[in-house]
Design a protein around this motif. Structure first.
Motif, PDB file in Angstrom:
ATOM      1  N   THR A 349       3.150  43.655 -33.263  1.00 23.51           N
ATOM      2  CA  THR A 349       3.580  42.398 -33.850  1.00 23.51           C
ATOM      3  C   THR A 349       5.057  42.510 -34.201  1.00 23.51           C
ATOM      4  O   THR A 349       5.668  43.568 -34.027  1.00 23.51           O
ATOM      5  CB  THR A 349       2.738  42.052 -35.096  1.00 23.51           C
ATOM      6  N   SER A 350       5.643  41.455 -34.691  1.00 30.88           N
ATOM      7  CA  SER A 350       7.070  41.474 -35.002  1.00 30.88           C
ATOM      8  C   SER A 350       7.391  42.527 -36.058  1.00 30.88           C
ATOM      9  O   SER A 350       6.718  42.615 -37.085  1.00 30.88           O
ATOM     10  CB  SER A 350       7.506  40.091 -35.512  1.00 30.88           C
ATOM     11  N   SER A 548       2.794  40.254 -39.807  1.00 31.87           N
ATOM     12  CA  SER A 548       3.738  39.147 -39.656  1.00 31.87           C
ATOM     13  C   SER A 548       2.976  37.829 -39.507  1.00 31.87           C
ATOM     14  O   SER A 548       2.072  37.743 -38.675  1.00 31.87           O
ATOM     15  CB  SER A 548       4.612  39.351 -38.411  1.00 31.87           C
ATOM     16  N   ILE A 550       3.065  35.420 -37.673  1.00 33.81           N
ATOM     17  CA  ILE A 550       3.813  35.114 -36.454  1.00 33.81           C
ATOM     18  C   ILE A 550       3.658  33.664 -36.033  1.00 33.81           C
ATOM     19  O   ILE A 550       4.613  33.053 -35.526  1.00 33.81           O
ATOM     20  CB  ILE A 550       3.404  36.082 -35.315  1.00 33.81           C
ATOM     21  N   TRP A 604       3.556  36.703 -28.713  1.00 37.64           N
ATOM     22  CA  TRP A 604       4.602  37.691 -28.982  1.00 37.64           C
ATOM     23  C   TRP A 604       4.574  38.801 -27.931  1.00 37.64           C
ATOM     24  O   TRP A 604       5.599  39.197 -27.397  1.00 37.64           O
ATOM     25  CB  TRP A 604       4.402  38.275 -30.381  1.00 37.64           C
TER      26      TRP A 604
END
Length: 630
Positions: A349-350, A548, A550, A604
């Motif tokens: 994830t980010s 995150s 997201i 993502w």
């Protein structure tokens, strides 16, 4: 905690410095480079134990016979040092590094079993002209290596430090293109890396490089160390409480300020609450930090992932005020390329909130954190774990009720209550368990025979096997990689008491019904830590996790970033992504109000290989001429 680099063969000093200084973020407090006949060892220092010049590396021992470069911490170094002093060894420093050298001189490879800690280190024996490499039990500290075109051999804490020696290095395109979000969790437990020509030195392994050849083998197998545990659950709780408390006590040894990345969930809250208890009971103990009262909380205002209020409650229970950091991705998106370069792998994830949090921790003057990672994988904290518990419950109605429900009494006041399952629900639970049985046996395919053919493997129940897989071959290795990079990107060392080898071995010796019972996941952790923390936190049923948000970010502050990326010519011609599929996934998240968190993660992931490729072209390394050795 540091960055290490080494090379066997002929290497110009300037080239060695260039490689070493790609790791400057891991060790901003100084550096050292030692070169002997056909050997180079480099070290970037993050000073934590013995801040004096005596603690610097590379360090020698036994009149210069042994030289070491070491990344990590040996938490029980004081106890080992006392044993070595009794055997006649003398020390000139107060560091754990010198203890490793003396232990290796005394016991050879067998010293590894005495260490309680996290490490990746290399020891050069000037007499035998051999290099000994070792990595800790679970792979908390990274180690990469490459067999070079000129016949040389090199190793480092991160892949980027090896790239200057590999002029033809390129992404492993086949691997990256074939990887899915789920399969991305699996490769961290293998030798294979995203860059061809670089290999990962496996967790729990050690080896010797000599005469042009690396010979490595497994020195640690968790199944060899499962303890005998009490039959009574109440005694198991007491034993875990004792083990976890001691794991935290050892990890409070530091000559610099320590703190906690506190989420407000069970795991980090338990650790922070134990620090407060240990401070009350052991204040003044040798090398135990008294400066621990620092809790940092990443907050996501207006999103379902925000746990700031829970974290405040835990901190106040310990007598302090937490530092709350609202995460605004718009403030950090400009640093994404640098973050991905420092991470140097594919992030599930980010990385924005994680790197931002540990950056704030460092700016506040905290260098070491004790965090709650690994409890989910060891003790059953994921939603899928309930299915394995149901398989183990079989046709036993009482066991099914225990998995899905709570007893009428014995639960602290304020805890939410579930109704007992009806006969229809109990029947459904049995059918669900049955349908998952085949998957439960088949999912362990990427565990090697050293585990699945081990005599103790047959003794494990379905839940314990699933958790063993998560810990050794799937989720946890990726988490360990991530938090090593998130912390070290900011020169912060992250310690994990739940991953003390004694706690981990104890977890796998437990029966499934000690982990999921009375309708609670991680039941034994809750009961062990409950005396020291707010009861409503110890017995919270909601699990959010540090992640995150997201979907919210893609629809809001990061919308322009994603659209600009998708529309760029570089993205459309990148052969690591599927531009059409990526565009569809991102646009679905942007336009469909029902898009889920998992769909956001997949969106993502579909863009990430391009971002990673661009980031690996980024180079923030200071020029060697601008740096002076410590």
């Amino acid at each position: 905690m540091c960055g290490i680099f080494g090379h066997v063969g002929k290497l110009e000093r300037a080239s060695a410095e260039r490689c070493l200084h790609t790791l400057s973020h891991r060790g901003p407090d100084g550096w050292g480079l030692w070169q002997g006949d056909g050997i180079t060892l480099g070290h970037r220092r993050l000073s934590i134990l013995d801040l004096s010049e005596n603690g610097k590396q590379p360090m020698s021992y036994a009149n210069g016979r042994y030289w070491i470069t070491f990344n990590g911490e040996i938490y029980n170094f004081l106890e080992i040092r006392s044993e070595l002093e009794a055997a006649g060894h003398a020390f000139r420093s107060e560091s754990d590094t010198e203890v490793i050298l003396a232990a290796y001189a005394q016991w050879g490879e067998a010293c590894l079993n005495r260490f309680n800690g996290m490490w990746a280190f290399a020891i050069w024996d000037t007499v035998e002209r051999s290099l000994f490499l070792a990595r800790d039990r679970f792979g908390k500290k990274p180690l990469f290596y490459a067999e070079l075109p000129d016949g040389g051999f090199a190793f480092a804490s991160e892949m980027k430090a090896l790239l200057p020696l590999l002029p033809d290095a390129a992404p492993d395109r086949q691997m990256i293109r074939s990887m899915t979000l789920r399969s991305s969790f699996a490769y961290e437990a293998t030798e294979r890396c995203l860059i061809s020509g670089i290999k990962r030195f496996l967790a729990g392994h050690c080896g010797t490089f000599s005469a042009g050849r690396l010979r490595a083998s497994r020195w640690w197998n968790t199944l060899d160390h499962l303890p005998q545990i009490p039959e009574r659950y109440e005694e198991q709780v007491e034993q875990l409480r004792s083990l976890l408390t001691d794991a935290c006590r050892l990890r409070m040894r530091s000559d610099v300020t320590i703190g906690t990345a506190l989420s407000g969930g069970l795991d980090s809250s338990a650790i922070f609450s134990l620090l407060a208890q240990i401070n009350r009971e052991h204040r003044g103990e040798a090398r135990l930090s008294g400066d621990w009262q620092h809790a940092f909380v990443a907050s996501f205002p207006g999103t379902p992932l925000d746990e700031a209020e829970f974290a405040r409650q835990v901190a106040r229970h310990a007598g302090i005020e937490a530092t709350i950091l609202p995460i605004d991705p718009a403030q950090h998106i400009g640093q994404l390329q640098r973050m991905l370069y420092l991470y140097e792998d594919l992030t599930v994830t980010s990385p924005l909130p994680f790197v931002a949090l540990y950056g704030e921790i460092k700016r506040a003057g905290v260098t070491v954190t004790l965090d709650g990672h690994a409890a989910d994988e060891l003790f059953g904290g994921y939603s899928t774990d309930w299915a394995y518990a149901l398989i183990d419950a079989g046709l036993d109605r009482a066991r099914i009720n225990d998995v899905l429900d709570v007893y009428d009494g014995g639960i602290p006041q304020g805890s939410s209550q579930f109704r007992r399952p009806s006969g229809r629900l109990a029947s459904y639970a049995r059918r669900l368990g049955g349908t998952l049985a085949k998957y439960a046996f088949g999912m362990h395919d990427n565990l090697g025979p050293e585990y699945t053919r081990h005599p103790r493997w047959a003794e494990l129940d379905h839940l314990s096997r699933a958790l063993f897989w998560q810990t050794h071959a799937f989720v946890l290795p990726t988490i360990l990689r991530s938090y090593d990079r998130y912390g070290m990107a900011n020169s912060v060392e992250i310690r994990m008491p739940f991953l003390d080898w004694r706690v981990a071995a104890f977890a796998f010796a437990l029966p499934w019904h000690s982990k999921i019972r009375r309708g609670f996941s991680k039941a034994i952790v809750r009961d062990a830590a409950a005396p020291y923390m707010p009861q409503e936190i110890a017995y919270r049923r909601t699990k959010i996790g540090f992640n995150s948000p997201i979907v919210d970010w893609m629809r809001g502050p990061l919308r322009g970033f994603f659209m600009d990326t998708l529309n760029s010519a570089a993205f459309k011609r990148c052969d690591l992504v599927n531009p059409v599929q990526a565009t569809q996934r991102v646009e679905h998240v942007l336009r469909d109000s029902t898009a889920t968190f998992k769909e956001g993660e997949r969106a993502w992931w579909s863009v990430l290989p391009f971002l990673w490729q661009e980031a690996m072209r980024y180079d923030s390394t200071p020029t060697p001429a601008a740096l002076k050795p410590a």
